[in-house]
Design an enzyme around this catalytic site. Structure first.
Site, short mmCIF file in Angstrom:
data_model
loop_
_atom_site.label_atom_id
_atom_site.label_comp_id
_atom_site.label_asym_id
_atom_site.label_seq_id
_atom_site.Cartn_x
_atom_site.Cartn_y
_atom_site.Cartn_z
N ASP A 1 36.87 46.13 45.56
CA ASP A 1 35.64 45.34 45.64
C ASP A 1 35.88 43.84 45.64
O ASP A 1 35.11 43.08 46.22
CB ASP A 1 34.70 45.69 44.48
CG ASP A 1 35.13 45.07 43.16
OD1 ASP A 1 36.29 45.30 42.75
OD2 ASP A 1 34.32 44.35 42.55
N ASP B 1 40.52 42.59 42.20
CA ASP B 1 41.19 43.63 41.43
C ASP B 1 41.40 44.85 42.32
O ASP B 1 41.24 44.78 43.54
CB ASP B 1 40.37 43.97 40.18
CG ASP B 1 38.90 44.24 40.51
OD1 ASP B 1 38.61 44.58 41.67
OD2 ASP B 1 38.05 44.12 39.62
N TYR C 1 29.84 46.82 36.62
CA TYR C 1 28.66 46.85 37.48
C TYR C 1 27.54 47.60 36.78
O TYR C 1 27.18 48.71 37.15
CB TYR C 1 29.01 47.47 38.84
CG TYR C 1 29.79 46.54 39.72
CD1 TYR C 1 29.16 45.49 40.40
CD2 TYR C 1 31.16 46.66 39.86
CE1 TYR C 1 29.88 44.62 41.20
CE2 TYR C 1 31.89 45.79 40.66
CZ TYR C 1 31.24 44.77 41.33
OH TYR C 1 31.95 43.91 42.11
N GLU D 1 36.30 34.07 42.80
CA GLU D 1 36.68 35.42 43.19
C GLU D 1 35.84 35.88 44.37
O GLU D 1 34.61 35.86 44.31
CB GLU D 1 36.52 36.41 42.03
CG GLU D 1 37.01 37.80 42.38
CD GLU D 1 37.06 38.74 41.18
OE1 GLU D 1 37.76 39.75 41.24
OE2 GLU D 1 36.37 38.46 40.18
#
Length: 584
Positions: A157, A160, A310, A556
């Site tokens: 995603d 990571d 999430y 990120e």
């Protein structure tokens, strides 16, 4: 449900905003960033699920259809055994092509080309021959082995190596929506094949993750373990457990979002590339929607560990979102009735603006997507659904009025430099997502010819909406107080220390194990590998930005950011300024 959700905010945020000027912010922030913070949460402090909200309380759940209405939950047939769902007597429609040739707009076309690279960078599994990213290789080839399945593939995603199902499915849905609406523009920029490839890479994985009608593997990888390591995906040396939901451990949000993704993708691939693949996607979409709808519970409650990452604030929006896409994919008006009747009354939050489209809150997308009928094909609306559709259209109008900066009802949630801004973690997601649906709404009005928006007596034409959507894209691409392009690889001044494991670790003969790689997280050097096409988290509300690798809040990139940007840029990238007349 709350209107937004993002990664968890850091405790020093208020202090950052109080410091006068960017230089002071950078100095103070660097001190705090220097500590070994291994985990980057993806939850906003204000987004905790509650068991008594309509979105999470099954006692408030409306039935799929009222008594006396035909059911759409027919028993599933074996995979590949049936044509388009028996619940519809019509073949799923194909997006109608526009007759006018597209004329590319170079700035947005070039940015779109850059953006598409990130989906290749994020690919997991066995990569094809001739793969274009030289510093990427095969990774996570044992995924699913703990469950006796092949769960290789899909996308990581962000920076990571966890495969989170909810944001991955949302990435696919947004990519598919952009391809459907702006197919001719994608073709004009020669990026249509890249967009379809990225979409199919995700949906191939989602098919494997749904091995039976009542089971869906929504995640591979333990984020706590994963975030304790800093290593290249190709060198992963930690266990990667698989997580599944089923009727005994339901997860309505992720099952419904995946249903939406597969339904939207089925439209993309129907009668264009592989009709049988489209049928397979639609079969999975209907089964997943049935699982989501029949066993209503938040996956954040069934799997408390996801709350740290999430976390979901409710499932009602995903149910409406999935039903809407299934309506478009099947032409079955029972799905439309589902979204416009009692379920709409419970979950749609009609009349609430502003609201912020994101991987957690799909309601603004539902409002705009269902407004398409009212704007482009009002004569085709059934009387049964008319009242609900009018409420969706009215709410979409309210949203647009809240976004426009000089509207009488404009939201104040924006930076001084003009970017829509809601929350400090990954702030750019709300700007790019909102800009995408603003552009769509503008083009719905343009395609309908003569459409206008009225905001408390002040009228706006479609071009004004389009110009505001473009202003958000321009901010992202460098027209901002920092003169920073937040799209990695676009322009000359873009983030050089992106929070991304693969980008930060050199590709050489040395293998850096789990803990060894942290030397690269804290390295002051620019990334040895450029995460081209990544859209990073973006600025604070004072328009400041700190290009520091251990700053995941701002630096990120995520796949869903890039998916929304790709769809936005496709729409901006070429004339004519219009969407397909119909994909219904």
């Amino acid at each position: 449900m709350s209107n937004y959700k993002g990664r968890k905010g850091c405790s020093w945020y208020a202090f950052c905003l109080s410091v006068a000027g960017f230089a002071a912010v950078a100095v103070v922030t660097a001190i705090f960033f220097s500590r070994a913070r291994l985990q980057h949460n993806k939850q906003n402090n204000h987004s905790n699920p509650t068991t008594d909200s309509p979105s999470n309380n099954p006692s408030n759940a409306a039935p799929l259809v009222p008594s006396g209405q035909p059911s759409i939950l027919t028993p599933p047939a074996p995979a590949g055994a049936r044509p388009f769902p028996s619940s519809s007597s019509k073949q799923p429609p194909v997006a109608a092509p526009l007759s006018s040739p597209a004329v590319p707009v170079s700035k947005y076309a070039e940015a779109l080309k850059v953006t598409m690279n990130f989906f290749d960078i994020q690919k997991s599994g066995r990569l094809p021959t001739g793969f274009p990213i030289s510093w990427r290789g095969n990774s996570a080839l044992d995924d699913g082995s703990d469950a006796g399945l092949d769960l290789t593939g899909g996308l990581y995603d962000a920076g990571d190596h966890v495969k989170f199902g909810l944001p991955m499915a949302f990435t696919a849905t947004i990519l598919a929506w952009g391809i459907l609406e702006y197919n001719i523009q994608y073709k004009a920029t020669q990026q249509l094949d890249s967009a379809k490839d990225a979409l199919k890479w995700i949906t191939d994985y989602l098919i494997k993750a749904h091995p039976s009608s009542d089971e869906f593997f929504f995640q591979v990888g333990d984020p706590v373990v994963d975030h304790a390591c800093w290593e290249r995906a190709e060198n992963i040396d930690i266990s990667r457990p698989s997580y599944s939901l089923d009727p005994s451990r339901p997860g309505t949000e992720v099952a419904a979002e995946t249903a939406a993704a597969m339904a939207a993708a089925s439209l993309v691939f129907h009668n264009t590339d592989d009709p049988s693949y489209s049928q397979t996607l639609l079969l999975h979409a209907e089964e997943l929607f049935a699982l989501a709808n029949n066993h209503r519970a938040s996956y954040s409650l069934s799997f408390p560990s996801v709350q740290q990452f999430y976390n979901s604030t409710g499932y009602g929006d995903e149910l409406l979102w999935a039903a809407t896409w299934l309506y478009y994919a099947t032409n079955n008006e029972t799905y439309l009735y589902y979204a416009t009747s009692q379920n709409g009354q419970i979950f749609a939050e009609w009349g609430q603006a502003p609201a912020w489209f994101s991987w957690d809150n799909k309601l603004p997308g539902v409002h705009v997507l269902l407004s398409r009928n009212q704007v482009l094909n009002p004569a085709q609306t059934t009387s049964l659904a008319t009242a609900g559709l009018q409420k969706y259209k009215s709410t979409a109008d309210d949203l647009m009025c809240a976004f426009l900066p000089d509207s009488p009802t404009a939201t104040s949630q924006r930076t001084a430099g003009g970017m829509l801004w809601v929350t400090q973690w990954n702030s750019i997601q709300h700007a790019v997502n909102s800009a995408f649906i603003i552009l769509l709404y503008s083009d719905y009005l343009s395609t309908a010819a003569g459409g206008r928006l009225s905001c408390s007596g002040k009228n706006y034409d479609p071009q004004q909406l389009r110009e505001f959507a473009a202003s958000q894209a321009d901010y992202i691409l460098g027209n901002n107080p920092m003169k920073m392009s937040y799209l990695v690889g676009y322009g000359s001044n873009f983030p050089k220390q992106v929070h991304h494991r693969g980008a930060s670790i050199p590709m050489n003969s040395q293998i850096y194990a789990c803990k060894q790689g942290f030397m690269w997280l804290y390295s002051p050097s620019p990334d040895p590998n450029v995460a081209t096409g990544g859209l990073v988290g973006g600025p604070f509300q004072n328009d400041s930005f700190i290009d520091y690798r251990d700053n995941p809040m701002q630096n990120e990139p995520t796949t869903y950011n890039s998916a929304a940007l790709a769809s936005l840029l496709a729409g901006l990238s070429s004339q004519p300024y219009s969407v397909v007349p119909a994909f219904t």
